[in-house]
Design an enzyme around this catalytic site. Structure first.
Site, PDB file in Angstrom:
ATOM      1  N   ASP A  77      -8.160   3.754   1.054  1.00  0.00           N
ATOM      2  CA  ASP A  77      -7.242   4.056   2.157  1.00  0.00           C
ATOM      3  C   ASP A  77      -8.055   4.644   3.309  1.00  0.00           C
ATOM      4  OD1 ASP A  77      -5.232   4.821   3.891  1.00  0.00           O
ATOM      5  OD2 ASP A  77      -3.996   5.726   2.315  1.00  0.00           O
TER       6      ASP A  77
ATOM      7  N   CYS B 287       0.864  -1.181   0.000  1.00  0.00           N
ATOM      8  CA  CYS B 287       0.000   0.000   0.000  1.00  0.00           C
ATOM      9  C   CYS B 287       0.902   1.233   0.000  1.00  0.00           C
ATOM     10  CB  CYS B 287      -0.988  -0.018   1.162  1.00  0.00           C
ATOM     11  SG  CYS B 287      -0.277   0.144   2.818  1.00  0.00           S
TER      12      CYS B 287
ATOM     13  N   ASN C 186       2.351   1.516   4.351  1.00  0.00           N
ATOM     14  CA  ASN C 186       2.585   0.241   5.038  1.00  0.00           C
ATOM     15  C   ASN C 186       2.231   0.307   6.512  1.00  0.00           C
ATOM     16  OD1 ASN C 186       5.313  -1.996   5.813  1.00  0.00           O
ATOM     17  ND2 ASN C 186       3.341  -2.563   4.973  1.00  0.00           N
TER      18      ASN C 186
ATOM     19  N   CYS D 168      -1.542   0.607   7.230  1.00  0.00           N
ATOM     20  CA  CYS D 168      -2.970   0.276   7.321  1.00  0.00           C
ATOM     21  C   CYS D 168      -3.337  -0.958   6.494  1.00  0.00           C
ATOM     22  CB  CYS D 168      -3.839   1.465   6.877  1.00  0.00           C
ATOM     23  SG  CYS D 168      -3.789   2.895   7.966  1.00  0.00           S
ATOM     24  N   ARG D 169      -3.460  -0.780   5.193  1.00  0.00           N
ATOM     25  CA  ARG D 169      -4.020  -1.831   4.336  1.00  0.00           C
ATOM     26  C   ARG D 169      -3.100  -3.029   4.164  1.00  0.00           C
ATOM     27  NH1 ARG D 169      -5.135   1.950  -0.648  1.00  0.00           N
ATOM     28  NH2 ARG D 169      -3.183   2.801   0.171  1.00  0.00           N
ATOM     29  N   SER D 170      -1.845  -2.805   3.773  1.00  0.00           N
ATOM     30  CA  SER D 170      -0.968  -3.954   3.498  1.00  0.00           C
ATOM     31  C   SER D 170      -0.588  -4.743   4.750  1.00  0.00           C
ATOM     32  CB  SER D 170       0.265  -3.544   2.693  1.00  0.00           C
ATOM     33  OG  SER D 170       1.034  -2.574   3.343  1.00  0.00           O
TER      34      SER D 170
END
Length: 180
Positions: A131, A13, A16, A18-20
């Site tokens: 995001d 993401c 690095n 939140c999402r990934s």
């Protein structure tokens, strides 16, 4: 790929945090649940250097914990050009991440292994994982739902693609036998 080398997966993401990291944790937990840990190496990174060394966002840590996952061991890192060669599958969270990662592929050698994460989502929407960083709890929960269902689909696809069905069946059958 030889029988002994793991399938190398990287989730990417922007920062690095939140999402990934969530995708890494959820996918890792699904792999472990199915007894396939020895077949995978799973990491995450960001395209930017904003948060290198930082833990996952506290809101994402809370979201993960509410859903039975831990991000406590996460330390943000940045995606590197060498990762294109070293990883078998690179799943990016949005089109901006896709462009940033592919920009590092100077000789256009590795584009086939870089995919939008939501290409595998049964409900792909616009094919981007939003995001949640500037939003509230609902955004983080939405990202969790997307990551959870898409991780199931990706794992199923990789089990088929890499011939791991026999390994998966052994684990599932063993578990069924224990329940009887």
């Amino acid at each position: 790929m030889s029988e002994s080398s793991p399938i190398r997966i990287q989730f990417v993401c922007l920062g690095n945090i939140c999402r990934s990291p969530l995708a890494k944790a959820v996918f890792r937990d699904k792999v472990e649940k199915h007894g396939l840990s020895e077949h995978f190496e799973i990491v995450s990174s960001g395209t930017s250097n904003y948060h290198i060394g930082d833990p996952a966002d506290r809101r994402m840590r809370k979201t993960a914990k509410r859903n039975g996952h831990s991000l406590d061991d996460h330390s943000a890192s940045q995606f590197q050009a060498e990762d294109l060669e070293q990883f078998d599958h690179i799943f990016v969270m949005d089109k901006s991440n896709l462009n940033d990662v592919l920009h590092l592929d100077e000789n256009d050698e590795y584009g086939a292994k870089v995919r939008l994460f939501r290409e595998f989502d049964p409900e792909p929407g616009d094919y981007q994982v939003p995001d949640p960083y500037h939003g509230g709890r609902e955004g983080f929960e939405n990202v969790y739902d997307i990551v959870n269902r898409t991780s199931d689909a990706i794992l199923h696809r990789l089990v088929e693609e890499h011939g791991l069905a026999d390994h998966l069946d052994e684990v599932e059958n063993k578990g069924a036998g224990e329940r009887e």
